[in-house]
Design a protein around this motif. Structure first.
Motif, PDB file in Angstrom:
ATOM      1  N   GLN A 182      -6.870   4.141   5.727  1.00 42.83           N
ATOM      2  CA  GLN A 182      -6.631   3.367   4.440  1.00 42.83           C
ATOM      3  C   GLN A 182      -4.980   3.531   3.802  1.00 42.83           C
ATOM      4  O   GLN A 182      -4.373   2.769   3.440  1.00 42.83           O
ATOM      5  CB  GLN A 182      -7.654   3.631   3.547  1.00 42.83           C
ATOM      6  CG  GLN A 182      -8.945   3.054   3.940  1.00 42.83           C
ATOM      7  CD  GLN A 182     -10.068   3.749   3.015  1.00 42.83           C
ATOM      8  OE1 GLN A 182      -9.835   4.643   2.149  1.00 42.83           O
ATOM      9  NE2 GLN A 182     -11.273   3.044   3.062  1.00 42.83           N
ATOM     10  N   THR A 185      -2.686   1.676   6.073  1.00 44.62           N
ATOM     11  CA  THR A 185      -2.750   0.257   5.599  1.00 44.62           C
ATOM     12  C   THR A 185      -2.248  -0.141   4.391  1.00 44.62           C
ATOM     13  O   THR A 185      -1.203  -0.927   4.330  1.00 44.62           O
ATOM     14  CB  THR A 185      -4.478  -0.283   5.505  1.00 44.62           C
ATOM     15  OG1 THR A 185      -5.076   0.120   6.609  1.00 44.62           O
ATOM     16  CG2 THR A 185      -4.403  -1.612   5.092  1.00 44.62           C
ATOM     17  N   ARG A 186      -2.291   0.837   3.205  1.00 45.25           N
ATOM     18  CA  ARG A 186      -1.750   0.520   2.102  1.00 45.25           C
ATOM     19  C   ARG A 186      -0.218   0.581   2.278  1.00 45.25           C
ATOM     20  O   ARG A 186       0.771  -0.089   1.737  1.00 45.25           O
ATOM     21  CB  ARG A 186      -2.162   1.564   0.988  1.00 45.25           C
ATOM     22  CG  ARG A 186      -3.388   1.203   0.580  1.00 45.25           C
ATOM     23  CD  ARG A 186      -4.146   2.171  -0.468  1.00 45.25           C
ATOM     24  NE  ARG A 186      -5.347   2.052  -0.795  1.00 45.25           N
ATOM     25  CZ  ARG A 186      -5.972   2.745  -1.536  1.00 45.25           C
ATOM     26  NH1 ARG A 186      -5.550   3.635  -2.029  1.00 45.25           N
ATOM     27  NH2 ARG A 186      -7.373   2.206  -1.887  1.00 45.25           N
ATOM     28  N   GLU A 189       1.177  -2.309   3.908  1.00 40.71           N
ATOM     29  CA  GLU A 189       1.186  -3.500   2.803  1.00 40.71           C
ATOM     30  C   GLU A 189       2.570  -3.335   1.920  1.00 40.71           C
ATOM     31  O   GLU A 189       3.018  -4.060   1.526  1.00 40.71           O
ATOM     32  CB  GLU A 189       0.126  -3.372   2.058  1.00 40.71           C
ATOM     33  CG  GLU A 189      -1.186  -3.977   2.729  1.00 40.71           C
ATOM     34  CD  GLU A 189      -2.460  -3.719   1.864  1.00 40.71           C
ATOM     35  OE1 GLU A 189      -2.436  -3.006   0.607  1.00 40.71           O
ATOM     36  OE2 GLU A 189      -3.340  -4.234   2.302  1.00 40.71           O
ATOM     37  N   THR A 192       5.433  -4.101   4.031  1.00 37.58           N
ATOM     38  CA  THR A 192       5.581  -5.642   4.285  1.00 37.58           C
ATOM     39  C   THR A 192       6.289  -6.394   2.827  1.00 37.58           C
ATOM     40  O   THR A 192       6.640  -7.316   2.950  1.00 37.58           O
ATOM     41  CB  THR A 192       4.133  -6.247   4.449  1.00 37.58           C
ATOM     42  OG1 THR A 192       3.707  -5.660   5.655  1.00 37.58           O
ATOM     43  CG2 THR A 192       4.200  -7.607   4.672  1.00 37.58           C
ATOM     44  N   ARG A 193       5.572  -5.841   1.444  1.00 36.14           N
ATOM     45  CA  ARG A 193       6.119  -6.562   0.463  1.00 36.14           C
ATOM     46  C   ARG A 193       7.674  -6.011   0.106  1.00 36.14           C
ATOM     47  O   ARG A 193       8.224  -6.932  -0.308  1.00 36.14           O
ATOM     48  CB  ARG A 193       5.226  -5.912  -0.648  1.00 36.14           C
ATOM     49  CG  ARG A 193       5.564  -6.239  -2.013  1.00 36.14           C
ATOM     50  CD  ARG A 193       4.610  -6.135  -3.266  1.00 36.14           C
ATOM     51  NE  ARG A 193       4.500  -4.540  -3.255  1.00 36.14           N
ATOM     52  CZ  ARG A 193       3.588  -3.609  -2.859  1.00 36.14           C
ATOM     53  NH1 ARG A 193       2.532  -4.300  -2.229  1.00 36.14           N
ATOM     54  NH2 ARG A 193       3.420  -2.394  -3.230  1.00 36.14           N
ATOM     55  N   THR A 339      -2.133 -18.016   2.722  1.00 41.14           N
ATOM     56  CA  THR A 339      -1.157 -17.360   2.081  1.00 41.14           C
ATOM     57  C   THR A 339      -0.078 -17.285   3.169  1.00 41.14           C
ATOM     58  O   THR A 339       0.884 -16.778   3.163  1.00 41.14           O
ATOM     59  CB  THR A 339      -1.259 -15.899   2.124  1.00 41.14           C
ATOM     60  OG1 THR A 339      -1.928 -15.439   3.404  1.00 41.14           O
ATOM     61  CG2 THR A 339      -2.592 -15.756   0.967  1.00 41.14           C
ATOM     62  N   ASP A 372       7.099 -11.184  10.525  1.00 41.16           N
ATOM     63  CA  ASP A 372       5.466 -10.905  10.786  1.00 41.16           C
ATOM     64  C   ASP A 372       4.776 -12.131  10.989  1.00 41.16           C
ATOM     65  O   ASP A 372       3.554 -12.016  11.161  1.00 41.16           O
ATOM     66  CB  ASP A 372       4.571  -9.952   9.740  1.00 41.16           C
ATOM     67  CG  ASP A 372       4.948  -8.434  10.045  1.00 41.16           C
ATOM     68  OD1 ASP A 372       5.536  -8.099  10.841  1.00 41.16           O
ATOM     69  OD2 ASP A 372       4.598  -7.959   8.912  1.00 41.16           O
ATOM     70  N   SER A 395       3.831 -11.949  -0.503  1.00 39.59           N
ATOM     71  CA  SER A 395       4.464 -10.696  -0.540  1.00 39.59           C
ATOM     72  C   SER A 395       3.824  -9.328  -0.016  1.00 39.59           C
ATOM     73  O   SER A 395       4.246  -8.167   0.214  1.00 39.59           O
ATOM     74  CB  SER A 395       5.260 -10.253  -1.850  1.00 39.59           C
ATOM     75  OG  SER A 395       4.050 -10.050  -2.910  1.00 39.59           O
TER      76      SER A 395
END
Length: 395
Positions: A182, A185-186, A189, A192-193, A339, A372, A395
């Motif tokens: 997790q 994953t965060r 994220e 990516t943002r 999205t 991506d 985002s």
């Protein structure tokens, strides 16, 4: 001296503070099972544990409000919500015994001090007793057993309290912290943002450069070319050498302007700023070398980096269609899909597109993968050829 006592005192405060927290957890359990209150209660314990261990603890967003159905959905889909509920019995299981141990240790130290100094002032029926049910009835016991009890329990609190408090704090963070998967994953994220934000900033900078080149450098080159053209026409035969130099300078400036326009369009197509993505794609279809139709859905707000990639994809695909595909018609379909942004270019040409032959497909793939996105090229021999691109817009 302060630093020497600071760690045992912080540890004692943490352990003693965990006892009423555990009792309150038992008493208020029906209220604490609600997602928002369980989150607030758990985050408070995480902050206490972080302060004791000296490490930062990231804050978590409060859960959205909702009824029982939303609560049950969060229990099934949100690992943080399940950890918050798991922490409630864990807090009771660790806070009660650890807190009681600290309370008994501190209480018996105070009892030893009281028995050693004030035993004589108490009535006979209130004789203080030390550990082991030893009554303090004279100075011999008060000055031997009581100091021994104080020394032993103080040493126990000094050496045993900090490890016990750290163990309880680590249990708290272990239960309430996300797993390695997790956290990864965060982290993805977050990256990516931040990458999307960097791409947006880069696109904004390209737009600024395009405006500066168009309004500044290019305008001056145009003015210089006009003056050179006028000078070239006004020079006579006696000044043939000068006229030849002016002609060459004039042609070089015109070539420089052509290259400058190419650079500007490559950096950030000005038509995107003027007409938006829908208008820019419609203009590409109208200017294609074969009949082409553009079907543009409701696109909404799209990041500038995604707009530039979508424009490049359609421009390259239509160029391939006109130059290499031997097609008689082409279609462009662009729409939002959740999205993301879906771009599809189809032609009825001969197919058999080869990415390794410099047809622009490799450039499409590089630009899309940078965001991506995904690229699927379907081009069997005999056609048709379809280039389908999905680019995330969130985002």
């Amino acid at each position: 001296m302060r630093k020497t006592w600071a760690r045992p005192l912080r540890s004692a405060g943490y352990l003693l503070g965990g006892l009423p927290v555990a009792v309150a957890t038992v008493v208020a359990l029906p209220l604490l099972v609600l997602p928002s209150r369980a989150r607030a209660w758990a985050d408070w314990q995480r902050r206490r544990a972080g302060l004791l261990l000296g490490g930062p603890v990231l804050t978590r967003p409060a859960p959205p409000p909702g009824g029982p159905r939303a609560w049950w959905r969060r229990m099934r889909t949100d690992p943080d919500a399940r950890r918050d509920l798991l922490w409630l019995p864990t807090q009771v299981a660790t806070g009660l015994p650890f807190g009681l141990a600290a309370l008994l240790c501190l209480g018996n130290i105070l009892t030893g001090v009281w028995a050693m100094t004030l035993w004589w002032a108490l009535p006979a029926q209130a004789v203080p007793k030390l550990l082991g049910d030893v009554p303090v009835t004279g100075w011999a016991v008060a000055l031997t057993a009581a100091p021994l009890q104080i020394a032993v329990l103080t040493a126990l609190a000094w050496w045993g309290g900090p490890p016990l408090a750290r163990a309880q704090a680590r249990i708290c963070l272990a239960v309430l912290s996300p797993s390695a998967a997790q956290r990864l994953t965060r982290r993805v994220e977050l990256l990516t943002r931040t990458r999307a934000e960097a791409l947006d900033a880069h696109a904004a900078e390209l737009r600024r450069i395009e405006r500066d080149l168009h309004d500044g450098v290019q305008a001056r080159l145009v003015a210089a070319a006009v003056r050179l053209g006028v000078a070239r026409e006004s020079l006579g035969g006696a000044q043939r050498d000068v006229a030849e130099l002016v002609r060459e300078a004039h042609e070089e400036i015109e070539e420089a302007m052509t290259e400058l326009r190419t650079v500007v369009r490559t950096a950030y197509p000005p038509i995107l700023a003027d007409r938006g993505l829908g208008g820019a794609l419609a203009a590409l279809a109208a200017g294609c070398g074969v009949p082409a139709w553009a079907h543009i859905g409701d696109l909404g707000e799209i990041p500038a980096a995604v707009e530039a990639v979508a424009y490049f994809v359609v421009a390259e695909a239509l160029t391939n269609t006109a130059k290499h595909g031997r097609a008689t018609r082409a279609e462009v379909r662009v729409q939002r899909t959740g999205t993301g942004l879906s771009v599809q270019v189809t032609d009825d040409g001969i197919g058999d597109a080869d990415e390794t032959l410099g047809t622009g497909i490799s450039g499409i793939r590089r630009r899309v993968l940078a965001l991506d996105g995904s690229v699927l090229v379907t081009s069997p021999p005999g056609g048709p050829t379809t280039i389908a691109v999905e680019v995330p817009c969130g985002s």
